[in-house]
Design an enzyme around this catalytic site. Structure first.
Site, PDB file in Angstrom:
ATOM      1  N   PRO A   1       0.809  -1.223   0.000  1.00 45.50           N
ATOM      2  CA  PRO A   1       0.000   0.000   0.000  1.00 45.50           C
ATOM      3  C   PRO A   1       0.846   1.279   0.000  1.00 45.50           C
ATOM      4  CG  PRO A   1      -0.764  -1.553   1.685  1.00 45.50           C
ATOM      5  CD  PRO A   1       0.537  -2.065   1.171  1.00 45.50           C
TER       6      PRO A   1
ATOM      7  N   GLU B   1       3.025  -9.283   8.515  1.00 44.93           N
ATOM      8  CA  GLU B   1       2.879  -7.821   8.600  1.00 44.93           C
ATOM      9  C   GLU B   1       3.772  -7.085   7.616  1.00 44.93           C
ATOM     10  OE1 GLU B   1       0.250  -7.254  10.344  1.00 44.93           O
ATOM     11  OE2 GLU B   1       0.448  -9.375  10.879  1.00 44.93           O
TER      12      GLU B   1
ATOM     13  N   ARG C   1      -1.358  -8.757 -20.966  1.00 41.63           N
ATOM     14  CA  ARG C   1      -2.311  -8.548 -22.052  1.00 41.63           C
ATOM     15  C   ARG C   1      -1.937  -7.360 -22.931  1.00 41.63           C
ATOM     16  NH1 ARG C   1      -6.803  -5.726 -21.477  1.00 41.63           N
ATOM     17  NH2 ARG C   1      -8.222  -7.418 -22.020  1.00 41.63           N
TER      18      ARG C   1
ATOM     19  N   ASP D   1      -7.401   0.577 -26.404  1.00 44.95           N
ATOM     20  CA  ASP D   1      -7.331   1.926 -26.943  1.00 44.95           C
ATOM     21  C   ASP D   1      -8.195   2.881 -26.149  1.00 44.95           C
ATOM     22  OD1 ASP D   1      -5.539   1.280 -28.839  1.00 44.95           O
ATOM     23  OD2 ASP D   1      -7.006   1.038 -30.456  1.00 44.95           O
TER      24      ASP D   1
HETATM   25  N1  4GX Z   1      -1.554  -3.075  -3.269  1.00 49.22           N
HETATM   26  N2  4GX Z   1      -0.690  -5.691   0.510  1.00 49.22           N
HETATM   27  C1  4GX Z   1       1.664  -6.415   0.926  1.00 49.22           C
HETATM   28  C2  4GX Z   1       2.338  -7.126   3.114  1.00 49.22           C
HETATM   29  C3  4GX Z   1       2.608  -5.953   4.006  1.00 49.22           C
HETATM   30  C4  4GX Z   1       1.993  -5.911   5.252  1.00 49.22           C
HETATM   31  C5  4GX Z   1       2.238  -4.826   6.062  1.00 49.22           C
HETATM   32  C6  4GX Z   1       3.640  -3.928   4.387  1.00 49.22           C
HETATM   33  C7  4GX Z   1       3.070  -3.843   5.655  1.00 49.22           C
HETATM   34  C8  4GX Z   1      -1.317  -4.268  -1.449  1.00 49.22           C
HETATM   35  C9  4GX Z   1      -2.031  -3.239  -2.066  1.00 49.22           C
HETATM   36  C10 4GX Z   1      -1.525  -4.773  -0.098  1.00 49.22           C
HETATM   37  C11 4GX Z   1      -1.035  -6.103   1.844  1.00 49.22           C
HETATM   38  C12 4GX Z   1       0.482  -6.336  -0.059  1.00 49.22           C
HETATM   39  C13 4GX Z   1       0.142  -6.126   2.748  1.00 49.22           C
HETATM   40  N3  4GX Z   1       3.422  -4.963   3.586  1.00 49.22           N
HETATM   41  N4  4GX Z   1      -0.435  -4.688  -2.334  1.00 49.22           N
HETATM   42  N5  4GX Z   1       1.224  -6.926   2.209  1.00 49.22           N
HETATM   43  N6  4GX Z   1      -3.015  -2.494  -1.548  1.00 49.22           N
HETATM   44  O1  4GX Z   1      -2.453  -4.358   0.529  1.00 49.22           O
HETATM   45  O2  4GX Z   1      -0.563  -3.967  -3.434  1.00 49.22           O
END
Ligand code: 4GX
Length: 279
Positions: free
Chosen positions: A121, A148, A186, A201
């Site tokens: 995130p 986490e 894709r 497009d």
């Molecule tokens: N867009 N996640 C990564 C592991 C994590 C946990 C805690 C950092 C701190 C996410 C998103 C996403 C959940 C992937 C936590 N990393 N990935 N994961 N939104 O929510 O790509």
């Protein structure tokens, strides 16, 4: 006699290399969801795209094959350990170098150019522009976090780019990595039929798509817009463009603000607004 002009299929070219996605994940089986179904599944089968899953657990050295550990400073939950991830990334980089070394060295597919992407995130929001940029790469390494998250030092040392799907929390990076693979694959010219490229497009020029209809002509008293049955291709194209402008105005004004409308597009939109307000 005419000399042979038989065109080589792109994938028959000696220099063709499938785009490689290396997913580093504790749950490699999840990736069957992209590698076995639909458009991307076919691209994998036809070796236009390769998806390699690398399990950090296979790079542990202790008896219990430990991939997680407690956070310094305390607090709930566990983190992914650095060393197994680090070795998994090295293994992913090696697999691409092995592919490069059997090919006639080509300037574009420079070895060691694999980008390591961490899905989180905190990352840059994925959009069509970023997907297009990623589709020019030969090799993407997708680091999928569980628990986490991962030790910050691995991110600082090994990660080239953090990418996010949006402001919400998933329980792991795998689904985000699969979304990225699907969207990028894709866009590869060898994967896209012409039918799909037309759809792409629509984002290419920054407008939403127009509505689509198929049989029956009338469904629960709702008729297909008559222009689509007229056979007048010019009128149909004009109607579709007007729908795209109108829908973007209604649902995504931010898209319209970014776009410079031509004289005729402004007129089509004005007409759409007039009809919409009359209803
Ligand atoms: N867009 N996640 C990564 C592991 C994590 C946990 C805690 C950092 C701190 C996410 C998103 C996403 C959940 C992937 C936590 N990393 N990935 N994961 N939104 O929510 O790509």
């Amino acid at each position: 006699m005419k000399t042979s002009t038989k065109k080589l299929k792109l994938t028959e070219d000696d220099n063709f290399q499938p785009m490689l996605f290396s997913a580093i994940s504790l749950f490699p089986e999840m990736f069957n969801a992209v590698s076995e179904y639909g458009v991307v599944g076919r691209a994998v089968k036809n070796e236009i795209v390769n998806i390699d899953c690398i399990n950090p657990r296979d790079f542990t050295k202790d008896r219990h094959r430990t991939v997680d550990d407690r956070p310094y400073g305390g607090g709930p939950g566990m983190l992914m350990k650095v060393e197994p991830l680090q070795r998994a990334i090295q293994a992913a980089k090696k697999s691409q170098q092995a592919r490069d070394s059997v090919l006639s060295s080509d300037s574009d597919s420079s070895p060691g150019s694999a980008k390591v992407i961490y899905l989180s995130p905190q990352g840059k929001k994925l959009d069509h522009q970023l997907v297009k940029e990623l589709s020019t790469q030969q090799h993407l390494i997708l680091l999928c976090g569980r628990y986490e998250g991962i030790d910050q030092r691995l991110i600082d040392q090994q990660v080239d780019m953090e990418i996010s799907l949006g402001d919400f929390v998933l329980s792991g990076g795998e689904l985000a990595a699969m979304v990225l693979i699907d969207a990028v694959a894709r866009l590869l010219p060898e994967v896209l039929g012409h039918s799909v490229s037309a759809i792409e497009d629509s984002f290419e020029d920054g407008l939403l798509d127009h509505p689509h209809y198929t049989r029956p002509e009338s469904y629960e008293g709702l008729d297909v817009p008559p222009v689509l049955l007229s056979g007048d291709h010019q009128a149909i194209e004009k109607w579709r463009l007007q729908q795209r402008l109108g829908r973007s105005w209604l649902k995504r004004p931010d898209l319209l603000e970014k776009k410079k409308l031509s004289e005729s597009e402004q007129q089509l939109l004005a007409e759409f607004k007039k009809d919409y307000k009359a209803k």
